[in-house]
Design a protein around this motif. Structure first.
Motif, PDB file in Angstrom:
ATOM      1  N   PRO A  40      52.673  58.893  64.448  1.00  6.50           N
ATOM      2  CA  PRO A  40      53.439  59.829  63.603  1.00  6.50           C
ATOM      3  C   PRO A  40      53.665  59.296  62.189  1.00  6.50           C
ATOM      4  N   HIS A  41      53.746  57.970  62.060  1.00  8.21           N
ATOM      5  CA  HIS A  41      53.937  57.383  60.736  1.00  8.21           C
ATOM      6  C   HIS A  41      52.616  56.729  60.312  1.00  8.21           C
ATOM      7  N   HIS A  42      51.901  57.403  59.462  1.00 16.74           N
ATOM      8  CA  HIS A  42      50.602  56.891  59.036  1.00 16.74           C
ATOM      9  C   HIS A  42      50.367  57.276  57.575  1.00 16.74           C
ATOM     10  N   CYS A  90      44.629  56.880  56.567  1.00 15.97           N
ATOM     11  CA  CYS A  90      44.970  57.242  57.952  1.00 15.97           C
ATOM     12  C   CYS A  90      45.420  56.068  58.829  1.00 15.97           C
ATOM     13  N   ARG A  91      45.689  54.926  58.232  1.00 12.59           N
ATOM     14  CA  ARG A  91      46.118  53.773  59.039  1.00 12.59           C
ATOM     15  C   ARG A  91      47.601  53.890  59.385  1.00 12.59           C
ATOM     16  N   PRO A  92      48.023  53.303  60.513  1.00  9.78           N
ATOM     17  CA  PRO A  92      49.450  53.328  60.865  1.00  9.78           C
ATOM     18  C   PRO A  92      50.278  52.649  59.777  1.00  9.78           C
ATOM     19  N   ARG A  93      51.450  53.216  59.508  1.00  9.79           N
ATOM     20  CA  ARG A  93      52.348  52.662  58.501  1.00  9.79           C
ATOM     21  C   ARG A  93      53.501  51.956  59.208  1.00  9.79           C
ATOM     22  N   GLY A  94      53.669  50.673  58.887  1.00 13.65           N
ATOM     23  CA  GLY A  94      54.746  49.905  59.486  1.00 13.65           C
ATOM     24  C   GLY A  94      56.085  50.181  58.827  1.00 13.65           C
ATOM     25  N   GLY A  95      57.147  49.593  59.404  1.00 14.87           N
ATOM     26  CA  GLY A  95      58.485  49.798  58.879  1.00 14.87           C
ATOM     27  C   GLY A  95      58.669  49.263  57.478  1.00 14.87           C
ATOM     28  N   ASN A  96      57.809  48.296  57.092  1.00 16.60           N
ATOM     29  CA  ASN A  96      57.904  47.726  55.745  1.00 16.60           C
ATOM     30  C   ASN A  96      57.070  48.490  54.728  1.00 16.60           C
ATOM     31  N   GLY A  97      56.489  49.604  55.166  1.00 14.05           N
ATOM     32  CA  GLY A  97      55.684  50.419  54.256  1.00 14.05           C
ATOM     33  C   GLY A  97      54.262  49.951  54.095  1.00 14.05           C
ATOM     34  N   GLY A 121      47.952  47.875  61.376  1.00 12.11           N
ATOM     35  CA  GLY A 121      46.861  48.140  62.301  1.00 12.11           C
ATOM     36  C   GLY A 121      45.760  48.954  61.646  1.00 12.11           C
ATOM     37  N   LEU A 122      44.802  49.367  62.463  1.00  9.16           N
ATOM     38  CA  LEU A 122      43.621  50.080  61.987  1.00  9.16           C
ATOM     39  C   LEU A 122      43.656  51.535  62.432  1.00  9.16           C
ATOM     40  N   GLN A 123      42.955  52.379  61.685  1.00  8.62           N
ATOM     41  CA  GLN A 123      42.746  53.750  62.142  1.00  8.62           C
ATOM     42  C   GLN A 123      41.772  53.716  63.311  1.00  8.62           C
ATOM     43  N   LEU A 124      42.079  54.408  64.401  1.00  9.74           N
ATOM     44  CA  LEU A 124      41.168  54.515  65.533  1.00  9.74           C
ATOM     45  C   LEU A 124      40.435  55.848  65.445  1.00  9.74           C
ATOM     46  N   ARG A 125      39.110  55.774  65.346  1.00  8.26           N
ATOM     47  CA  ARG A 125      38.290  56.983  65.290  1.00  8.26           C
ATOM     48  C   ARG A 125      37.510  57.108  66.593  1.00  8.26           C
ATOM     49  N   LEU A 126      37.811  58.141  67.353  1.00  7.50           N
ATOM     50  CA  LEU A 126      37.104  58.388  68.608  1.00  7.50           C
ATOM     51  C   LEU A 126      36.183  59.578  68.422  1.00  7.50           C
ATOM     52  N   ARG A 127      34.881  59.348  68.544  1.00  6.46           N
ATOM     53  CA  ARG A 127      33.884  60.414  68.442  1.00  6.46           C
ATOM     54  C   ARG A 127      33.521  60.882  69.840  1.00  6.46           C
ATOM     55  N   VAL A 128      33.462  62.203  70.027  1.00 13.04           N
ATOM     56  CA  VAL A 128      33.231  62.768  71.353  1.00 13.04           C
ATOM     57  C   VAL A 128      31.975  63.622  71.363  1.00 13.04           C
ATOM     58  N   ASP A 129      31.526  63.947  72.560  1.00 12.91           N
ATOM     59  CA  ASP A 129      30.336  64.775  72.762  1.00 12.91           C
ATOM     60  C   ASP A 129      30.569  66.160  72.171  1.00 12.91           C
ATOM     61  N   ALA A 130      29.638  66.628  71.354  1.00 11.25           N
ATOM     62  CA  ALA A 130      29.768  67.941  70.718  1.00 11.25           C
ATOM     63  C   ALA A 130      29.898  69.060  71.743  1.00 11.25           C
ATOM     64  N   ASN A 131      29.255  68.899  72.901  1.00  8.93           N
ATOM     65  CA  ASN A 131      29.318  69.942  73.923  1.00  8.93           C
ATOM     66  C   ASN A 131      30.639  69.941  74.685  1.00  8.93           C
TER      67      ASN A 131
END
Length: 528
Positions: A203-205, A215-222, A226-236
């Protein structure tokens, strides 16, 4: 008499020597027979040879013999979760069979030994696709062209040889007809295979703005936490709403000029006058290329959860299966091939809702789907000026997943993997669906057909699967290679940066390696 798997491999590799091969020996020797020069690098064999070369040379020439399973950590950062005892399980349906085949946790040799195919093995049309793809690259000399075509054809024939070692049986369901294999396959594993699944963006990114914090997560210190997680899925497997978000973003990129920018990069950045380097850099290069395009998609849509899907084309390998794919629906990529004699499969189909190109009657301008009505940018020499396909010539189809995916994971080194993927790319870009005269089969125009992005996501998925397999067996470091300090064309960063580094827990690859901003994985949006 239809030879058993054991008999088939015995005849090819060990005929007359009185030795009954193990599963490992059968597949390693069919895939790698003739590849290993056991004199090359002998002075530094302990550190310089891969696990597979040591195994092959030990068995055949008595060189490089040792207990390789306890040979130390070859993969930096190999922090895999605790593994349980080995177990062998058999799939109970086609969906589970595909999960096993697509999983790096299943021993690929055990998988291959259990597969029975339901379609004949043909490779002549795939060879024509090799000639079409390389023949359409502008600026390549005749000598280089012939070398590349020959290399591609060798990979096609090697794949066909592996496929022919699988016994052929009769399909008992429509799924088995389309998949071209029986859905009872075996998986030897330490943990039951499970594909990564989507996780909501925190929710905080940071916003999707294309910056380092995109799109990376934003910590309490601004700060980025961490890293953005990109999950690619089957088009079908995508929902209608997901397709709508993707289509809208692609349309906006077409109209705001971003598609033109990526078309220029794609057509000019890979040097056809230096095919050896072109081949050497292509997998990390395409990984960077589609990552940047995906970032731009997210910026355009202002949506951190929008990712490029992949087309799992090998799931539609049976006769007629490609034409029937849901991918060609009007609200997706459009351009469904239709046989005028009302059969499911034919050599000269027409495209639904399409019009013939004014300057080439063998090509059809798309009249539905996301690229309907698109005009190709001026950087292309395509005279039709529309996104077009010419299906049916050649009738090259991707190999069935059951043979293709495990065999790719077994590739002995980066060069072998690249050659196999090159042959598959030719089939995807110039085969039965697009055709050799299509937009997709011409490097200077290919970006304009959205199918390109799905194809390259699929090829990158195979690249990552190969990397993760060798991470799990812990034999070679697949996040680097000899010569990978060289800069990539156009991007001017080391190739090794876009090999990435493993996140073993989340089954994703962190990129770029030197300073990661995201972790890319391939998974499913389905509940099984």
């Amino acid at each position: 008499h239809q030879p058993t798997t054991t008999e088939g491999y015995h005849d090819v590799v060990y005929k007359g020597n009185g030795h009954q091969p193990t599963t490992t020996e059968r597949y390693h020797d069919v895939v790698y027979k003739g590849k290993f020069d056991c004199a090359a690098g002998w002075a530094m064999w302990e550190d310089g040879w891969s696990h597979l070369k040591k195994d092959w040379c030990c068995r055949h020439e008595g060189k490089g013999c040792q207990d390789h399973d306890n040979g130390g950590d070859q993969n930096p950062g190999n922090d895999l979760p605790p593994q349980g005892p080995w177990q062998t399980i058999e799939s109970v349906n086609c969906r589970e069979a595909l999960t096993f085949i697509e999983s790096e946790e299943c021993d690929p040799e055990v998988l291959l030994a259990s597969i029975k195919r339901t379609c004949p093995i043909e490779h002549e049309e795939e060879e024509k696709a090799c000639q079409a793809w390389f023949g359409n690259i502008i600026g390549m000399s005749q000598e280089h062209l012939q070398n590349e075509v020959n290399r591609c054809i060798r990979a096609v024939r090697l794949a066909a040889q592996v496929g022919r070692r699988m016994p052929q049986v009769i399909a008992t369901s429509r799924e088995e007809q389309d998949l071209c294999f029986k859905c009872q396959v075996k998986c030897k594993t330490r943990q039951r295979p499970q594909a990564p699944r989507p996780t909501p963006t925190p929710p905080h990114h940071f916003p999707p703005d294309g910056s380092r914090n995109h799109c990376r997560p934003r910590g309490g210190n601004g700060q980025a936490d961490g890293l953005q997680l990109r999950l690619r899925v089957d088009a079908n497997e995508m929902s209608g709403a997901q397709w709508k978000r993707l289509s809208d973003a692609l349309q906006k990129m077409k109209h705001n000029g971003k598609m033109d920018e990526f078309a220029r990069i794609f057509s000019k950045a890979l040097p056809p006058d230096d095919p050896l380097f072109m081949n050497f850099q292509q997998l990390p290069w395409y990984r960077r290329f589609i990552f940047d395009f995906e970032t731009e998609l997210q910026v355009t849509a202002q949506d951190c959860d929008l990712t490029l899907p992949f087309w799992n084309a090998c799931e539609e390998a049976g006769p007629g299966a490609l034409f029937a794919s849901d991918l060609w629906s009007p609200d997706k990529l459009g351009g469904r091939p239709v046989c005028m004699d009302n059969t499911a499969d034919c050599s000269t189909p027409q495209l639904s809702s399409a019009t013939k190109c004014q300057f080439d009657q063998s090509r059809w301008c798309l009249g539905d789907g996301v690229a309907s009505g698109w005009t190709i940018g001026q950087s292309s020499k395509d005279t039709c000026r529309c996104v077009n396909r010419a299906p049916g010539n050649p009738k090259a189809r991707p190999a069935q997943c059951a043979g293709l995916l495990p065999a790719m994971r077994l590739a002995e080194d980066f060069k072998s993997l690249t050659e196999g993927i090159d042959a598959l790319r030719a089939t995807l870009h110039c085969g039965e669906i697009p055709g050799k005269r299509s937009t997709l089969c011409h490097q200077d125009a290919a970006v304009w057909d959205p199918l390109l992005w799905l194809n390259y996501a699929f090829l990158d998925r195979i690249f990552l699967s190969w990397q993760r397999h060798h991470l799990i067996v812990n034999d070679i470091d697949t996040t680097n290679c000899y010569g990978c300090e060289m800069p990539m064309t156009h991007y001017s960063v080391p190739l090794s940066d876009w090999f990435g580094q493993h996140d073993a827990v989340h089954k994703c690859i962190m990129v770029p390696k030197s300073d990661p901003v995201a972790c890319v994985a391939y998974g499913t949006s389905m509940v099984v």
